[in-house]
Motif scaffolding. Structure first.
Motif, PDB file in Angstrom:
ATOM      1  N   ALA A   1       1.124  -1.107   0.130  1.00 45.74           N
ATOM      2  CA  ALA A   1      -0.266  -0.270   0.179  1.00 45.74           C
ATOM      3  C   ALA A   1       0.732   1.602   0.255  1.00 45.74           C
ATOM      4  O   ALA A   1       1.844   1.581   0.537  1.00 45.74           O
ATOM      5  CB  ALA A   1      -1.218  -0.409   1.092  1.00 45.74           C
ATOM      6  N   SER A   2       0.723   2.267  -0.313  1.00 45.01           N
ATOM      7  CA  SER A   2       1.667   3.661  -0.814  1.00 45.01           C
ATOM      8  C   SER A   2       0.618   4.874  -0.262  1.00 45.01           C
ATOM      9  O   SER A   2       1.476   5.384   0.076  1.00 45.01           O
ATOM     10  CB  SER A   2       1.074   3.884  -2.132  1.00 45.01           C
ATOM     11  OG  SER A   2       1.963   3.031  -3.616  1.00 45.01           O
ATOM     12  N   ARG A   3      -0.257   4.366   1.194  1.00 44.35           N
ATOM     13  CA  ARG A   3      -1.102   5.309   2.017  1.00 44.35           C
ATOM     14  C   ARG A   3      -2.465   4.951   2.967  1.00 44.35           C
ATOM     15  O   ARG A   3      -2.218   3.683   2.365  1.00 44.35           O
ATOM     16  CB  ARG A   3      -1.572   5.996   0.664  1.00 44.35           C
ATOM     17  CG  ARG A   3      -2.140   7.318   1.923  1.00 44.35           C
ATOM     18  CD  ARG A   3      -3.432   8.968   1.074  1.00 44.35           C
ATOM     19  NE  ARG A   3      -2.422   8.965  -0.064  1.00 44.35           N
ATOM     20  CZ  ARG A   3      -3.044   9.614  -0.885  1.00 44.35           C
ATOM     21  NH1 ARG A   3      -4.431   9.864  -0.835  1.00 44.35           N
ATOM     22  NH2 ARG A   3      -2.302   9.800  -2.897  1.00 44.35           N
ATOM     23  N   ILE A   4      -2.244   5.023   3.660  1.00 43.19           N
ATOM     24  CA  ILE A   4      -3.101   4.615   4.850  1.00 43.19           C
ATOM     25  C   ILE A   4      -4.045   6.103   4.895  1.00 43.19           C
ATOM     26  O   ILE A   4      -2.918   7.021   4.829  1.00 43.19           O
ATOM     27  CB  ILE A   4      -2.276   4.190   6.346  1.00 43.19           C
ATOM     28  CG1 ILE A   4      -1.804   4.930   7.144  1.00 43.19           C
ATOM     29  CG2 ILE A   4      -1.749   2.700   5.875  1.00 43.19           C
ATOM     30  CD1 ILE A   4      -0.973   4.499   8.476  1.00 43.19           C
ATOM     31  N   ARG A   5      -4.631   5.546   5.458  1.00 45.97           N
ATOM     32  CA  ARG A   5      -6.078   7.068   6.072  1.00 45.97           C
ATOM     33  C   ARG A   5      -6.794   6.957   7.665  1.00 45.97           C
ATOM     34  O   ARG A   5      -7.209   6.052   7.870  1.00 45.97           O
ATOM     35  CB  ARG A   5      -7.599   7.126   4.697  1.00 45.97           C
ATOM     36  CG  ARG A   5      -7.905   8.123   5.196  1.00 45.97           C
ATOM     37  CD  ARG A   5      -9.143   8.152   4.152  1.00 45.97           C
ATOM     38  NE  ARG A   5      -9.079   8.918   2.693  1.00 45.97           N
ATOM     39  CZ  ARG A   5      -9.534   8.545   2.335  1.00 45.97           C
ATOM     40  NH1 ARG A   5     -10.547   8.839   2.795  1.00 45.97           N
ATOM     41  NH2 ARG A   5      -9.433   9.492   0.911  1.00 45.97           N
ATOM     42  N   PHE A   6      -5.799   8.320   8.461  1.00 46.11           N
ATOM     43  CA  PHE A   6      -6.608   7.807   9.609  1.00 46.11           C
ATOM     44  C   PHE A   6      -7.656   8.607   9.910  1.00 46.11           C
ATOM     45  O   PHE A   6      -7.898   9.691   9.282  1.00 46.11           O
ATOM     46  CB  PHE A   6      -5.361   8.499   9.874  1.00 46.11           C
ATOM     47  CG  PHE A   6      -5.651   8.641  12.059  1.00 46.11           C
ATOM     48  CD1 PHE A   6      -4.966   7.454  12.534  1.00 46.11           C
ATOM     49  CD2 PHE A   6      -7.080   9.308  12.058  1.00 46.11           C
ATOM     50  CE1 PHE A   6      -5.647   7.439  14.294  1.00 46.11           C
ATOM     51  CE2 PHE A   6      -6.775   9.827  13.621  1.00 46.11           C
ATOM     52  CZ  PHE A   6      -6.642   8.183  14.894  1.00 46.11           C
TER      53      PHE A   6
END
Length: 385
Positions: A159-164
């Motif tokens: 994954a390139s990103r995580i969203r909090f």
């Protein structure tokens, strides 16, 4: 502050999830085009799992070939991934609950199940060649250790990103900063903050998350979104500009026009006192304030309205003073040099404001003047030019 701060605007996804709001395809295209023209670099534009009509709308927006990366939203399931693959989107965002309350009461699943889903679905998603973002739903109420474990698993799977996601808007800026800073220590990939405004802290929490190491900020125009809405695009852009002394790349001169466009399309009017884009933001009545503004605008304005393509205005009301009265009549071509006359006019203006709860019109100001001139003045030596 991250040097590559990116705004990801979700007006066309989470903004449309405002109760009772539904955009037409033409409205979505107009909003997307306007956001892109203003320099918004990323947009979340729809939910493919809603069906063929939504997918067609997403692809219609994609066909505009806008200078912005397009994201679609889905659940972390193979079915939603398959639907997302039917869309011409640059980024696929797949979301999964991570708090125990969501896992136990909504999904009736375990933490181990979450890790398994992340491994299986994220690996398949990454194999498609699309940029993949993992959404951590209700992250603000999740166990910090488990949250870090999920984030590291997502990174390991590509994954390139995580969203909090502060899904219920339960954080304050201090806890937001700490939570995001912990995530920044756990992973090296992009972190996006998605804040809700249930306690009126969405923008403050977004700015705190950026301080804590988030690279992306999820926003909506006018703060649209479920319940109390999301962090407002216009507030985050101006907050970053003036509080963090950084640049989002978004043209601040376009913010008011974007706000008006979305207000019309959503059927949700902007509050008179809404920050940045509300009608009252650069409107002044208090005599003390106006006196200060006339001497130096910085006395009562933290930034120049010209940054937004706006102008300050003064209104006459209960709290006005003599300076405001002279200024208002000066705009009508009347120079007031008689202090007693000015005082009588001020009394009439204040009485009018108390009675009708509105500013006097130009015609009403002229009638006040005529009526006041008929009254004898002990200071008749003054001059009315």
């Amino acid at each position: 502050m991250p040097q590559n701060l990116i705004i990801n605007d979700t007006t066309l996804r989470d903004g449309e999830q405002t109760a009772g709001v539904a955009f037409t395809v033409d409205e979505k295209c107009a909003i997307a085009s306007t956001l892109a023209a203003a320099g918004v670099p990323e947009m979340e534009i729809g939910i493919p799992a809603m069906g063929d009509e939504e997918i067609d709308c997403i692809n219609t927006i994609a066909a505009l070939d806008l200078p912005a990366a397009l994201m679609v939203w889905g659940r972390l399931t193979e079915g939603d991934l398959a639907r997302a693959m039917r869309c011409q989107a640059d980024i696929v965002h797949l979301s999964i609950p991570v708090s125990d309350i969501h896992l136990q009461h909504k999904l009736r699943q375990s933490r181990e199940w979450v890790l398994t889903q992340v491994t299986q679905v994220i690996e398949k998603a990454v194999a498609t060649g699309r940029k993949i973002s993992l959404g951590l739903e209700d992250a603000s109420r999740a166990d910090a250790g488990f949250l870090a474990l999920v984030a590291r698993r997502a990174q390991a799977c590509g994954a390139s990103r995580i969203r909090f996601a502060d899904t219920l808007g339960v954080l304050d800026p201090f806890t937001t900063y700490e939570a995001v800073a912990r995530l920044r220590e756990a992973v090296d990939i992009e972190i996006e903050i998605h804040a809700h405004n249930d306690l009126g802290l969405a923008t403050a929490n977004t700015l705190a998350a950026l301080r804590g190491g988030a690279t992306h900020a999820n926003t909506t125009v006018n703060g649209l979104g479920e319940r109390a809405g999301n962090a407002a695009l216009e507030e985050v852009v101006m907050g970053v500009r003036h509080l963090h002394h950084a640049d989002t790349g978004v043209d601040t001169q376009a913010l008011v026009a974007i706000s008006c466009l979305v207000a019309r399309a959503s059927g949700r009017q902007v509050a008179f006192n809404k920050s940045i884009v509300g009608e009252a933001v650069f409107t002044h009545e208090s005599g003390i304030h106006i006196d200060g503004l006339l001497k130096n605008a910085a006395t009562y304005e933290s930034f120049d309205p010209s940054e937004l393509g706006r102008q300050r205005r003064t209104v006459l009301g209960k709290h006005s003073g003599s300076q405001a009265v002279r200024q208002a009549y000066g705009l009508l071509g009347v120079a007031l040099d008689d202090d007693a006359l000015t005082a009588r006019l001020l009394t009439r203006i204040r009485d009018h404001a108390m009675r009708v709860k509105q500013e006097a019109t130009a015609d009403e100001l002229r009638s006040f003047l005529l009526a006041s001139l008929e009254m004898p003045s002990p200071l008749s030596s003054g001059r009315l030019a």
